[in-house]
Enzyme design. Structure first.
Site, PDB file in Angstrom:
ATOM      1  N   VAL A 196       0.851  -1.193   0.000  1.00 16.90           N
ATOM      2  CA  VAL A 196       0.000   0.000   0.000  1.00 16.90           C
ATOM      3  C   VAL A 196       0.885   1.241   0.000  1.00 16.90           C
ATOM      4  O   VAL A 196       1.823   1.345   0.788  1.00 16.90           O
ATOM      5  CB  VAL A 196      -0.926   0.010   1.233  1.00 16.90           C
ATOM      6  CG1 VAL A 196      -1.648   1.345   1.352  1.00 16.90           C
ATOM      7  CG2 VAL A 196      -1.930  -1.127   1.158  1.00 16.90           C
ATOM      8  N   ALA A 241       4.365   4.181   2.931  1.00 18.01           N
ATOM      9  CA  ALA A 241       3.965   2.902   2.327  1.00 18.01           C
ATOM     10  C   ALA A 241       4.075   1.812   3.381  1.00 18.01           C
ATOM     11  O   ALA A 241       4.669   2.010   4.449  1.00 18.01           O
ATOM     12  CB  ALA A 241       4.839   2.571   1.119  1.00 18.01           C
ATOM     13  N   LYS A 242       3.511   0.669   3.093  1.00 22.96           N
ATOM     14  CA  LYS A 242       3.654  -0.496   3.958  1.00 22.96           C
ATOM     15  C   LYS A 242       3.266  -1.727   3.156  1.00 22.96           C
ATOM     16  O   LYS A 242       2.503  -1.631   2.185  1.00 22.96           O
ATOM     17  CB  LYS A 242       2.747  -0.394   5.195  1.00 22.96           C
ATOM     18  CG  LYS A 242       3.325  -1.081   6.421  1.00 22.96           C
ATOM     19  CD  LYS A 242       4.481  -0.276   7.019  1.00 22.96           C
ATOM     20  CE  LYS A 242       4.994  -0.931   8.291  1.00 22.96           C
ATOM     21  NZ  LYS A 242       6.022  -0.094   8.935  1.00 22.96           N
ATOM     22  N   GLY A 243       3.768  -2.855   3.584  1.00 25.21           N
ATOM     23  CA  GLY A 243       3.437  -4.099   2.905  1.00 25.21           C
ATOM     24  C   GLY A 243       3.387  -5.238   3.897  1.00 25.21           C
ATOM     25  O   GLY A 243       3.816  -5.106   5.049  1.00 25.21           O
ATOM     26  N   ASP A 282      10.111  -5.150   8.919  1.00 24.86           N
ATOM     27  CA  ASP A 282       9.101  -4.840   9.924  1.00 24.86           C
ATOM     28  C   ASP A 282       8.872  -6.120  10.714  1.00 24.86           C
ATOM     29  O   ASP A 282       9.693  -7.036  10.673  1.00 24.86           O
ATOM     30  CB  ASP A 282       7.817  -4.335   9.248  1.00 24.86           C
ATOM     31  CG  ASP A 282       6.892  -3.612  10.217  1.00 24.86           C
ATOM     32  OD1 ASP A 282       6.041  -4.284  10.837  1.00 24.86           O
ATOM     33  OD2 ASP A 282       7.018  -2.385  10.383  1.00 24.86           O
TER      34      ASP A 282
END
Length: 552
Positions: A196, A241-243, A282
């Protein structure tokens, strides 16, 4: 998996044949990750009573029972618990009936004589996954919290309504389903993955990748939104952003983890890159995972691209100090807050919830400053010793045993009890929604430094602020990780590496500046620190959007 208790799945088997009950019980007992809690009922009414009395994640249902038969059995269970996934467990001669139940809304059917551990566990997992995708991808407590925090800040700052509506949801979202092979080569798992990108206005986007069984589109979107405000707050040229991949990485071998990672990297490769979007580690991922992503991306490009990810091993272009950067940043900010509050750290006590990368490093650096560490915890237990805990001993024990459970030099307490210990400094560095309206009035710290993302709800914020607790909000307190990731990206693009002293000096300078800007805004406008930090970040993003204008 979408479960009530992380790695535990609560299954209700409604089946009257004791042989089949015993078979299912045996097959589920063989699973270590996830762990299954099996309940069973011999009649439909008994099953409905259990659904009414207890929390259940999914139902295994035989359609032929002493008090109900055929499709009516499924319809009654579905009507009683419409949100719970159901898998039909059937005999060979009832397959047509089972197929009709699937047409009517059951997630799957299994033939009793063909049951195996793999087929049973996979069917349960897929049933829960499909239900979650259908019903709850956006409906995440984290995403609701992130949106509420943003709307509160937007109201205080009088944000333009056009920009407010634009920033409520991410700009770009990629949802993928990806297969990877288990070590038993014939077993292929299919899992959900996400990337995202919240804002593309500020430059390339930046954010971690997490592997966890509770990852969802809503959770990843919340983390991407917080990353936008975080980057803007510390003046980094990134959007958020992040995933993530929805899987429990502790249940994978090293080979399985690598195959999963490489396939996920391939799926998201069209939207990542040094000028597009730069992933980082993460929860559930580390520098080894980043190395695999870098290698996969580089193989597709035909040349080495170190800057595609950060948090890599040093030999592949990683930055010195990146591994401990988030925990170190938390402590740099605690030092600044302590000066403001006139707290002598050498006379202070601290409690740290979470003993992963962030929590363990924060605890270590606090101990080095002379702070007495009286409580720590991880997923298994909390450890309390009012006389102080030894960091070398804790680190040695975890290195040998992986978890804190069984650590002998302190009393074992729950994570809930740990948060409520009387201390000067509390560092929640585990999961979201740990401090809520239910326990906020029992929090007994003077300084709360949020190492985790979203550990405190807005309702708890109000209680803590009324009590005079000084809060270092997550978008400020844990910004050290993305800041040193930025340093790594800069070094990779320039092919010029910095010393650890340079990294730490620049990190401290950036965080110190962000702290004092946030504190000044809070004092000037009589805001709490979270609202002040949010406004600092949102205002910078808003200015950038207005400066660029609207295309076309």
């Amino acid at each position: 998996m979408n479960t009530a208790s992380g790695n535990t799945v609560k299954v209700l088997l409604i089946e009257d044949n004791p042989i089949h009950v015993g078979l299912v019980k045996t097959l589920l007992a063989e699973s270590k990750s996830p762990v299954f809690q099996l309940q069973f009922a011999g009649t439909l009414q008994a099953g409905l009573n259990q659904l009414d009395a207890a929390s259940v994640d999914m139902v295994l249902l035989d359609l032929t029972l002493p008090d109900s038969e055929d499709l009516d059995t499924f319809i009654r269970v579905r009507s009683f618990a419409p949100a719970i996934p159901i898998v039909i467990v059937t005999s060979l001669d009832d397959i047509k009936l089972a197929a009709k139940a699937v047409e009517a809304g059951a997630q799957d059917y299994l033939v009793k004589t063909q049951l195996s551990r793999t087929s049973l566990i996979r069917s349960i997992r897929y049933a829960i996954e499909r239900t979650r995708v259908r019903d709850a991808e956006w409906d995440s407590p984290m995403f609701r919290l992130a949106q509420r925090q943003f709307l509160k800040a937007a109201q205080f700052m009088g944000l333009d309504d056009n920009i407010r509506q634009r920033l409520l949801f991410p700009q770009r979202t990629l949802v993928v389903t990806l297969p990877f092979r288990r070590d038993h080569y014939t077993e292929v798992e299919t899992v959900f993955g996400y990337r995202v990108q919240h804002i593309l206005t500020m430059g390339p986007t930046k954010g971690g990748i997490r592997y966890h069984q509770d990852v969802s589109l809503g959770e990843v979107s919340a983390l991407a939104m917080w990353m936008s405000w975080k980057c803007a707050l510390v003046h980094l040229p990134f959007g958020g952003a992040k995933g993530g991949v929805r899987i429990d990485p502790t249940g994978l071998t090293s080979h399985e983890l690598q195959r999963l990672t490489r396939r996920f990297a391939t799926e998201i490769s069209p939207i990542i890159g040094p000028e597009k979007d730069i992933p980082a580690p993460d929860m559930g991922t580390n520098e080894r995972v980043m190395a695999w992503i870098m290698d996969t991306y580089s193989q597709e490009k035909g040349y080495t691209v170190p800057a595609v990810v950060t948090g890599k091993p040093l030999v592949l272009g990683g930055a010195r100090g990146r591994n401990e950067a988030t925990g170190r940043g938390v402590v740099y900010l605690i030092q600044e807050a302590a000066k403001h509050l006139k707290m002598n750290l050498s006379e202070c006590t601290a409690v740290v919830q979470g003993f992963g990368n962030v929590g363990s490093h924060a605890a270590l650096f606090l101990s080095e400053l002379g702070v007495k560490l009286i409580g720590v915890s991880d997923a298994t237990t909390g450890i309390y010793n009012r006389h102080g805990l030894s960091m070398p001993s804790l680190l040695e024990y975890v290195a040998k045993n992986r978890f804190l459970e069984g650590y002998p030099e302190g009393d074992q307490i729950s994570n809930e009890e740990l948060l409520e210990l009387k201390c000067d400094i509390l560092v929640p560095a585990a999961l979201q929604n740990q401090i809520t309206a239910e326990n906020a009035d029992r929090i007994q710290c003077k300084l709360l430094a949020e190492g985790a993302n979203g550990p405190t709800t807005l309702e708890a914020d109000e209680v803590l602020n009324e009590k005079g607790v000084f809060i270092l909000p997550d978008i400020l307190a844990n910004a050290g990780g993305v800041t040193v990731s930025y340093f790594e990206w800069v070094q990779d693009t320039q092919n010029y590496m910095w010393t650890l002293e340079e990294v730490n000096q620049r990190l401290k300078s950036i965080l110190k500046d962000a702290f004092h800007r946030t504190l000044n805004r809070a004092q000037k406008n009589q805001f709490d620190m979270r609202t002040a930090a949010m406004i600092e970040g949102v205002e910078r993003v808003s200015q950038a959007k207005l400066a660029r204008g609207l295309y076309p």
